[in-house]
Scaffold this motif. Sequence first.
Motif, PDB file in Angstrom:
ATOM      1  N   TYR A 180       0.796  -1.226   0.000  1.00  0.00           N
ATOM      2  CA  TYR A 180       0.000   0.000   0.000  1.00  0.00           C
ATOM      3  C   TYR A 180       0.835   1.287   0.000  1.00  0.00           C
ATOM      4  O   TYR A 180       0.464   2.255  -0.642  1.00  0.00           O
ATOM      5  CB  TYR A 180      -0.948   0.015   1.202  1.00  0.00           C
ATOM      6  N   LYS A 186     -17.948   3.622   2.986  1.00  0.00           N
ATOM      7  CA  LYS A 186     -18.369   4.834   2.297  1.00  0.00           C
ATOM      8  C   LYS A 186     -19.648   5.371   2.932  1.00  0.00           C
ATOM      9  O   LYS A 186     -20.402   4.627   3.576  1.00  0.00           O
ATOM     10  CB  LYS A 186     -18.598   4.538   0.819  1.00  0.00           C
ATOM     11  N   GLU A 192     -15.138  -4.446  -0.929  1.00  0.00           N
ATOM     12  CA  GLU A 192     -14.337  -3.248  -1.163  1.00  0.00           C
ATOM     13  C   GLU A 192     -15.164  -2.123  -1.780  1.00  0.00           C
ATOM     14  O   GLU A 192     -14.824  -0.949  -1.626  1.00  0.00           O
ATOM     15  CB  GLU A 192     -13.145  -3.574  -2.069  1.00  0.00           C
ATOM     16  N   TYR A 193     -16.254  -2.467  -2.469  1.00  0.00           N
ATOM     17  CA  TYR A 193     -17.094  -1.431  -3.082  1.00  0.00           C
ATOM     18  C   TYR A 193     -17.822  -0.600  -2.029  1.00  0.00           C
ATOM     19  O   TYR A 193     -18.324   0.485  -2.335  1.00  0.00           O
ATOM     20  CB  TYR A 193     -18.098  -2.060  -4.043  1.00  0.00           C
ATOM     21  N   GLU A 196     -14.109   2.972   1.968  1.00  0.00           N
ATOM     22  CA  GLU A 196     -13.301   4.083   1.507  1.00  0.00           C
ATOM     23  C   GLU A 196     -11.943   3.549   1.066  1.00  0.00           C
ATOM     24  O   GLU A 196     -11.474   2.511   1.555  1.00  0.00           O
ATOM     25  CB  GLU A 196     -13.100   5.115   2.620  1.00  0.00           C
ATOM     26  N   ILE A 197     -11.295   4.246   0.138  1.00  0.00           N
ATOM     27  CA  ILE A 197      -9.970   3.831  -0.302  1.00  0.00           C
ATOM     28  C   ILE A 197      -8.997   3.926   0.869  1.00  0.00           C
ATOM     29  O   ILE A 197      -9.147   4.771   1.751  1.00  0.00           O
ATOM     30  CB  ILE A 197      -9.475   4.677  -1.488  1.00  0.00           C
ATOM     31  N   GLN A 198      -8.001   3.035   0.887  1.00  0.00           N
ATOM     32  CA  GLN A 198      -7.055   2.981   1.995  1.00  0.00           C
ATOM     33  C   GLN A 198      -5.917   3.992   1.834  1.00  0.00           C
ATOM     34  O   GLN A 198      -5.414   4.524   2.807  1.00  0.00           O
ATOM     35  CB  GLN A 198      -6.472   1.569   2.109  1.00  0.00           C
ATOM     36  N   GLU A 251      -5.130   5.130  -4.720  1.00  0.00           N
ATOM     37  CA  GLU A 251      -6.163   4.233  -5.233  1.00  0.00           C
ATOM     38  C   GLU A 251      -7.303   4.983  -5.911  1.00  0.00           C
ATOM     39  O   GLU A 251      -8.117   4.368  -6.608  1.00  0.00           O
ATOM     40  CB  GLU A 251      -6.752   3.397  -4.094  1.00  0.00           C
ATOM     41  N   ALA A 252      -7.376   6.302  -5.725  1.00  0.00           N
ATOM     42  CA  ALA A 252      -8.515   7.079  -6.206  1.00  0.00           C
ATOM     43  C   ALA A 252      -8.741   6.918  -7.708  1.00  0.00           C
ATOM     44  O   ALA A 252      -9.877   6.918  -8.179  1.00  0.00           O
ATOM     45  CB  ALA A 252      -8.340   8.556  -5.854  1.00  0.00           C
ATOM     46  N   ASN A 269      -9.380  -1.317  -6.647  1.00  0.00           N
ATOM     47  CA  ASN A 269      -8.408  -0.859  -5.660  1.00  0.00           C
ATOM     48  C   ASN A 269      -7.384  -1.954  -5.356  1.00  0.00           C
ATOM     49  O   ASN A 269      -7.487  -3.087  -5.849  1.00  0.00           O
ATOM     50  CB  ASN A 269      -9.094  -0.331  -4.399  1.00  0.00           C
TER      51      ASN A 269
END
Length: 297
Positions: A82, A172, A249-250, A253-255, A259-260, A265
Motif C-alpha cells: 500500500y 463509504k 471493497e465497493y 473508503e480507499i485505503q 487508489e482514487a 483498488n
Amino acid sequence: MMLAILHPSFISWNPSEVICHLGPIAVRWYGMCWLVGIVLGYFTVKWLYRDQKVKDELFDPLFIYCFLGILIGARLGHCLFYEPEVWLSSWQRVVEIFIPIQIEPGGGWHFTGYAGLASHGGTLGLMIALWLYYRRTKMNLWHVLDDIAIATGITACFIRLGNLMNSEIIGKPTDVPWAFIFEQVDPLPRHPGQLYEAIAYLLLYFLMLWIYIKKDDGRKNEKSGIRVGTGFYFGLCLTYIFTFRFFIEYTKEIQVAKEAGFALNIGQLLSIPFVILGVVCMVRAWKKSRPSRETNE
C-alpha cells in the motif's frame, strides 16, 4: 466508556481504543481482539489435531509459526503493497516497519504499536510459515493447510472486530439504517465494512466446522474430495474470504490516496490471485476423488 448510541436512524460509534491500564501498559481493544482471535484459532486446530490423532509434539510449534507468519506478513503487506514510497523512503521508516515505534526528528522515539496491517500480506505470511512448519515436522502439507483453513474464520472475525473498535477501514457514506457514524473520523453515516467482514468470517468458521463434522468422510473413504488432506478446506477458505473481500471493497473508503484513480483498488487486485488459487485447490481435490467415485459407480 461510550461504545454506541442509537440515533433515530444510525449508530454513533466512538469507543475508546483502550480497555484498561495495567500500570504503565495500556491494554487496547485492537490487540485484545487479535489475541482472542489467535487463541480461538489455536484451540480449534488443537481440537482438530486431537480428533485426527495427530501427535501432540507436532502441534506444539504450530502456534508460534502461525503467529509470526501472520504478524510479519500483515505488516510487510501493508507497508510494501500500500505505501512502499513511504516506508522505503529512509532507514528510519524501514526500522519502523519491523519495530513498533516512531523515530522522532530529534532522535527520540515513542511506542506506537503496529499501526498498519494488511490481510493479504497476513495470508501470504501464514502460507509461508505453514510451509516452514511442514518442512520441520514432515507432516502432509495439505493436511496442515486444511486444518488451519477450518480455524481461519474465527481469527479473521476478531481481527476485523479490532478494526471496528479502532474506527479504521471505514465504509463509504450511506443512508442504510444500520450505518455507523464513526465520530473519530467525521459526522457522516457510513457502511460498517469491518462488521460486514467480521460477520462473514464468523459464518465461514461455522460453515467449515459443519462440513468437517457432518460431511468429512475421510475415515470412511480415503479418496473423498471433502476430506482434510485434499486441499478442499484450504481452497474453500481462500475462495470464500477473498471473493467476499473483492466485493465488500465497493462499500469501503480507499485505503491510500493513490487508489482514487484505480478501476479496482489494491485490495481487490490482491484478492484475485487468492481466489484463483482457492478455486484451483478445490478443483484439484474434486478431481482426485473422481476415480474413486467412478469406480464405486
